[in-house]
Design a protein around this motif. Structure first.
Motif: not given
Length: 418
Positions: A223, A230, A233, A309-310, A338-339, A342-343
């Motif tokens: 992420s 990127r 996510f 979210t990436s 979120k990095s 996570g999401h």
């Protein structure tokens, strides 16, 4: 006669996350810039493109439920109850001294009991399609059950429902809670969101839509919001809970006030089933709506917790929208947490609201980790809080969440001043 809107404050928080199962543990890991991502342990990933996720660790349902009770609930409901229990304790609530008819629950989830649904369909097929379904199949699966279970657990008879707007679900729940308290429809609302989507159906489905990162060589760095490399996510799970109440009630019961909700905004991209508008049109409108609701200028926002979210299109469109809203706001910090987490899909807004509130209270901006080379169009234009947390006085923090279907939800939190 014009009705005066009530002021809305937050007095308690609870969290079940990939970085800890209490708010304090979670926050310490966030500030330290740690990743909650690891190899998937919940199922065999041999034939899956993505083999990692941000799983909750060490969660024991027996800490919250009697054995016979826990089996009635999908994991997303268990997470919800656990987070709500912590928030209630954190807020110092004695329901015996309050009017339970004016205390509600509004909860968000994008997927509901997807694990239960998968298991029941598998059992049906393996059983030669004989209808041997669990009697709790439907209540374990449907997305509204956490709000009902929390209300039953505490005898709360106020307004009660759930919001479903994909990854904006729990932010929409917070917005609804704020607005109902403003209008005097409730004195207090337990709100937030939960998700337990780490299973074959979700990972396989998101892989098929090319939404997930497939960086199996370096999962903890997969992420990487805003980075040129990127690739999608990282799916996560967990829950966040907030106690939202009128300032009047909070003062009357001597509660510790953590922050105030002063602005909410909603909009739609009206563009694509799963992709964001290339220019971030919905995000732009949602942020403007929240600023107008808060009656403040964009220059007064100190920190934005980005949806980020990436994904290639999503991160770029959000930064375009932020640029349109904030212009040359040189003191603005942005971070993409979120990095680390996570999401969390429908739970993301609630968990990121907790991050915003802690950032205000602790006077520190959490970092964006893993980002090494920012996309050229945005390099040097924003303080993305890369690598490590930054100390900062924060009076206003904004939280963005966007969901499949073009759903936009933005909240603004303010440091509480008596």
């Amino acid at each position: 006669m014009v009705k005066e809107l009530k002021r809305v404050v937050i007095t308690g928080m609870g969290a079940i996350t990939p970085l800890g199962n209490t708010v304090d543990t979670f926050w310490q890991h966030i500030i330290a810039g740690q990743s909650g991502v690891g190899w998937i342990t919940k199922f065999d990933t041999t034939y899956f493109k993505t083999k990692f996720a941000a799983e909750v660790k060490g969660f024991n349902p027996a800490d919250y439920f009697e054995k016979n009770e826990a089996r009635k609930y999908d994991l997303f409901t268990q997470y919800a109850v656990a987070a709500a229990d912590e928030a209630i304790k954190n807020a110092g609530i004695d329901f015996e001294k309050l009017n339970r008819n004016k205390i509600g629950v509004i909860w968000g989830s994008g997927n509901g009991g997807i694990q239960t649904f998968q298991e029941q369909v598998e059992d049906f097929v393996k059983g030669n399609r004989r209808p041997r379904f669990n009697p709790y199949f439907i209540p374990k699966m449907i997305a509204d059950i956490p709000s009902g279970v929390i209300s039953i657990r505490h005898g709360l008879r106020g307004l009660n429902f759930s919001t479903v707007s994909a990854c904006a679900s729990s932010n929409n729940a917070i917005i609804d809670a704020c607005n109902y308290i403003r209008l005097g429809k409730a004195d207090m609302i337990i709100t937030g969101g939960s998700e337990a989507p780490i299973n074959e159906s979700s990972v396989g489905g998101f892989n098929a839509s090319k939404a997930l990162s497939t960086n199996n060589e370096n999962p903890q760095a997969a992420s990487r919001p805003f980075d040129v490399k990127r690739d999608g996510f990282v799916i996560g799970e967990g829950a966040g809970a907030l106690i939202v109440e009128s300032l009047e009630l909070a003062l009357r019961r001597g509660a510790t006030i953590l922050a105030e909700i002063v602005g909410t905004g909603m909009a739609a991209d009206a563009y694509h089933l799963t992709g964001t508008h290339p220019e971030g049109e919905g995000a732009y409108l949602g942020m403007l709506d929240a600023l107008e609701d808060a009656a403040i200028a964009a220059s007064q926002i100190d920190y934005v917790n980005a949806h980020a979210t990436s994904t290639h299109m999503g991160d770029g469109s959000e930064l375009k929208a932020i640029s349109r809203v904030f212009g040359e706001n040189n003191h603005l910090n942005i971070s993409a947490t979120k990095s680390m987490t996570g999401h969390l899909l429908g739970a993301a807004g609630a968990v990121e609201a907790i991050i915003c509130i802690k950032a205000i209270d602790e006077k520190i901006v959490p970092p964006t980790i893993n980002t090494e080379v920012v996309e050229a169009a945005f390099a040097g234009r924003f303080n993305l809080t890369l690598g490590k947390a930054q100390a900062k006085e924060i009076n206003y923090a904004m939280s963005n969440t966007f969901g499949f279907g073009g759903h936009i939800a933005t909240t603004i939190f303010k440091k509480y001043y008596p």
